[in-house]
Design an enzyme around this catalytic site. Sequence first.
Site, PDB file in Angstrom:
ATOM      1  N   PRO A 106       0.848  -1.193   0.000  1.00  0.00           N
ATOM      2  CA  PRO A 106       0.000   0.000   0.000  1.00  0.00           C
ATOM      3  C   PRO A 106       0.884   1.244   0.000  1.00  0.00           C
ATOM      4  O   PRO A 106       1.765   1.365   0.852  1.00  0.00           O
ATOM      5  CB  PRO A 106      -0.791  -0.120   1.304  1.00  0.00           C
ATOM      6  N   CYS A 124       3.008   3.283   9.430  1.00  0.00           N
ATOM      7  CA  CYS A 124       3.219   4.617   8.878  1.00  0.00           C
ATOM      8  C   CYS A 124       3.669   5.591   9.973  1.00  0.00           C
ATOM      9  O   CYS A 124       3.029   5.697  11.016  1.00  0.00           O
ATOM     10  CB  CYS A 124       1.940   5.127   8.223  1.00  0.00           C
TER      11      CYS A 124
END
Length: 331
Positions: free
Chosen positions: A14, A96
């Site tokens: 992703p 992240c």
Amino acid sequence: MTQSLPAHRFSIAPMLDWTDRHCRYFHRQLTRQALLYTEMVTTGAIIHGKGDYLAWSQEEQPVALQLGGSDPAALAQCAAQAEARGYNEVNLNVGCPSDRVQNGRFGACLMGEAALVADGIKAMRDKVSIPVTVKTRIGIDDQDSYEFLCDFIRQVSEQGGCEMFIIHARKAWLSGLSPKENREIPPLDYERVYQLKRDFPHLTLAINGGVKTLAEAKVHLQHLDGVMMGREAYQNPGLLAQVDRELFGSDAPQVDPVAVVRSMYPYIERELATGTYLGHITRHMLGLFQGIPGARQWRRHLSENAHKPGANIDTVEQALALVADKIPATA
């Protein structure tokens, strides 16, 4: 009920602003087997946003939705929507490192809250029958010991019921480094991920970070269940044409990059008719002919013309003419 998908053997990471639905449709023309991931979508966007953040095409399957969030109820609600929309997996982002993500209490900072992650995974698993997985780092800030990583994996797998983890083999610095620097500066530690598989043999573990070739992927697959490739897959998508044969044992015919471009035309026509700009699709295709004479002209023509009013299939054909006759017959 969450067994691993065979597609986990190779997946495309992703990537925010990159792996949108146009990108995924394009990548699917190159590999039928690899598991594709959405960009990270926050639970807030899905629940409160005005757009349809779960839009995708059935032709993209198999596709996993990556969620950003930490509230178990919200995660469960979004996971249920994802399953209803046909996604093959829901993946929780625990990797992240951006400030915006930390302020929302999700992403890599959640490595320090294993109990909360476990609660979120359990809440999702209680709602859906598709796999619920976690993508994480090997550590955060000064919490970077192997013991810390093991404790996180143990808690999330035992209390949350997570059976599949994708491990980015770098730690994340939550302050002092940008997200881009966090993808490049903390050193890779593949051996630590290999050790994790030895210590948790019952879990399905895939590795992510710095993988640039399918030969490297094969080395990782000697130790782990899967490999996730990020930037290289995006910037040099031509290598995806070898994935099904090299990593999945497919005997499908060799993928022709020119045919791949033309296989996009019905999709492009459909999207243009709904108001999508050509450049929003072709920006993901710029690296397709890397290493082939004419590749630079292909990129330049699309970069300079695909955003113009009225740009259409003819624009792509003009770009293709600059490279198509230079491809070796064996390609």
